[in-house]
Every structure is written in structure tokens, then in C-alpha cells.
Write a protein that holds these residues in place. Structure first.
Motif: not given
Ligand code: MRU
Length: 349
Positions: A45, A199, A240, A250-251
């Protein structure tokens, strides 16, 4: 160096991020289907890591295709690209990487490649190049971002935007922290736990501990308290997808952190390579937000937390409006408001 994802002639090798930090297990995925499933299930991820893995999965199954003409190979290749594009909707790096693979196929044909093996070779090379370039761009981003971090700073981050979220090595938000450390600065990190997939608590804490960077885990609802106490100097998060006007997805929970940072006059930085910028989307309103399985909210691993049958909402991302962002740190430099101009300059070089 943490090896998030790797190309091998037998398949795509990746660390199973669902099991970290308690188990360090590597999986060898032998087809595009297996890589696509791994992306959906979050074995791998993080926006850049998803893009790199998708490119490798496409190259792998195209290489295995038992066809004798380039036209038949292209049919299989298109099928693999489409499969990958249905894995996760928000991280634009996925679609960027698929587009790069499609360009590589087109280039191979335009160069007059009539041999199936030659096209396959060029696709494998492209996937490896996407991997190499990701590591390099995060190093560059880390150098630019490291300059913005004061010596002795405590940096709050959300989710995991580190080596595990990219091809490996530095990461994006954690790349900025590593960049500051490598420039000789003392830096400490507060990692939000990041419900529901954890995460921060699992992955950010694991990789910073390995790197001997001081890290303290807090639950998400503690961020306001630590900011009010004056413990946080800077916030750095990944992204993202960044719209043309600088709105950044972002997350889930990132927006809440940005609002708190503004209230406490703490600079809030977004760190992402230019492959995360989507100039086709004018503002954050156009960014698709993934809704994930309710089980991620109602359970922690096998343990049920909520009553059976309860309604659940599980958006995996939120959007932080550009006015909350002090700067966007990219691999080509630091973009500041107005982002519509500065981001276009970064992307178009
Ligand atoms: O759902 P995920 O774990 O893929 O989400 C990840 C994030 O939101 C990260 O902050 C983002 O991808 C940046 S990673 C360099």
C-alpha cells in the motif's frame, strides 16, 4: 534498506505489510492477478508503492504470455492494465504507472519492434525504471524537504508515507525526515496511529525504529492535545492525489490534522513526487475517495469491536484544502501557493 517491493525473474517479491510489525514475511507473487489482489488487500500500500507494484505485475504477466504476435501480446497487455486499474481508485500513481507502461508498449511498436520477446524486454525494463526512479525522486524530495525542518524539531506525521509506501529506501513524508537527519539535524517523530488500518502504529513506528529515528506513537484523537501542549513543531504527510489547485487527498484523518495544525499555527507540509499531482483534476472535489470494507472498522484482525450488523462508513482518504498547506514538497522542488501555477511548473518541468 527496507525492500518494499522487488522485481525478480520468478515474480514480484514484497513484504506483507498486513503482518507488520509482528511478522516480517516476504511473498513471491507470480502473476498480474496475484499482484492486483495484493494491492486490493493492502499487502502492499502507499501511492508510489502501488504504482511500482502495478507496473511490475503488468510486466510479469505480459512476459509470461504464450503468444506469437505483437498484436496478440497487446491484447493480453491491455487486459492486465485494465485489471490493475480496478484495484484501488484514489492513488493517482497507480494510473500514472499504468500509463507509463502503455507508453512503453506504444514506443516499442513505434521503434519497429516486431519480435514479441523484444517488446516483453522493453516492458520489464520500464517497470524496473519506474522502481529506480521512485527511489531517486524520494531522495531528491527528502533533500528539498529536509531544508524546511528546523534542527531539534518534533515532526508529527499521519499514516505511513515512508519506505514501505514507496519502492523502498527513503519514502516521501518520512523521506523529508530522513533528509533532515542526513543533513545533520536532530529530529524526532510523533506518529498518529491511523485508524482503522493502523499504518502509523504498525508501519511508521516499525520503519523509524529500524532507522533509529526517535518515534512516539499516539492515537489519532491525541493530536490536538500534543499540539496544544506545544510538542509539535511541524506536520509532514504524504499524498495519494493532489489536484491542480493543490487540494491533497491523503489517508483518512489527514484533514483533521491539518485543521488542528492551522489552529495552532504549526506549518503543515505535504510531501509527494510529481507523479502524485493530477493536473486533470481542477480541485479536490473531483478526487475519487475509496470506500473500504466495513470489517476494517468493526474488527482488529480477528477481534470484533462493534456489534454485528451495525452500519459502518469507511472512507479510506480525505481531502485537505490547499489553504491549509504551507508548502507541497516535490522531487523537483518546493511548491507554494498559488498552487495552480507552482504545481504546473513542477510537473511540466
Ligand atoms: O491506504 P494506504 O495505506 O495505501 O494509504 C496510504 C497513504 O495515505 C499515504 O499517506 C500516501 O499514499 C502517501 S505514501 C508515500
Amino acid at each position: 534498506m527496507i525492500k518494499t517491493v522487488e522485481w525478480t525473474e520468478e515474480g514480484v517479491r514484497m513484504i506483507d505489510q498486513r503482518l507488520l510489525p509482528t511478522e516480517e514475511k516476504y511473498l513471491l507473487l507470480r502473476s498480474c492477478d496475484e499482484v492486483a489482489e495484493a494491492i486490493k488487500l493492502m499487502v502492499v500500500r502507499g501511492a508510489p508503492a502501488i504504482g511500482v507494484s502495478a507496473a511490475m505485475g503488468i510486466a510479469l504477466s505480459t512476459k509470461q504470455a504464450a503468444v506469437s504476435s505483437v498484436a496478440d501480446l497487446e491484447e493480453d497487455f491491455d487486459y492486465f492494465c485494465d485489471m490493475m486499474s480496478r484495484t484501488r481508485p484514489t492513488a493517482v500513481n497507480l494510473f500514472w504507472a499504468i500509463e507509463r507502461m502503455r507508453d512503453a508498449f506504444r514506443r516499442a511498436k513505434a521503434d519497429g519492434a516486431t519480435q514479441v520477446d523484444e517488446v516483453k524486454r522493453q516492458l520489464v525494463e520500464e517497470a524496473k525504471e519506474i522502481f529506480r526512479a521512485d527511489i531517486e525522486s524520494n531522495r531528491a524530495l527528502g533533500r528539498f524537504g529536509g531544508e524546511l525542518i528546523p534542527d531539534g524539531a518534533t515532526v508529527l506525521t499521519h499514516c505511513n508515507a515512508g519506505a514501505l509506501a514507496t519502492a523502498g529506501d527513503y519514502g516521501t513524508a518520512l523521506g523529508v525526515i530522513r533528509g533532515a537527519r542526513d543533513a545533520g539535524k536532530r529530529v524526532a517523530v510523533i506518529a498518529d496511529e491511523t485508524r482503522p488500518f493502523l499504518q502509523g502504529a504498525r508501519l511508521t513506528a516499525w520503519e523509524l525504529q529500524k532507522d533509529e529515528i526517535p518515534v512516539t506513537v499516539i492515537t489519532d484523537n491525541m493530536a490536538g492535545h500534543v499540539m496544544k501542549q506545544g510538542t509539535v513543531d511541524v506536520v509532514v504527510v504524504g499524498a495519494d492525489r493532489i489536484a491542480a489547485n493543490g487540494d491533497a487527498a491523503n489517508k483518512i484523518g489527514t484533514y483533521m490534522v491539518a485543521v488542528l495544525a492551522r489552529e495552532h499555527q504549526i506549518p503543515f507540509y505535504v510531501a509527494a513526487p510529481v507523479s502524485t499531482v493530477d493536473l486533470k483534476i481542477p480541485s479536490g472535489e473531483g478526487i475519487p475517495i475509496e470506500e473500504r470494507d466495513a470489517r476494517e472498522v468493526t474488527h482488529i484482525r480477528e477481534q470484533r469491536l462493534s456489534p454485528e450488523g451495525v452500519a459502518v462508513h469507511n472512507p479510506a482518504f480525505d481531502v485537505t484544502p490547499n489553504e491549509f498547506i504551507a508548502a507541497i514538497i516535490t522531487d523537483r522542488g518546493v511548491a507554494r501557493a498559488p498552487y495552480t501555477e507552482s504545481l504546473r511548473r513542477m510537473v511540466e518541468g
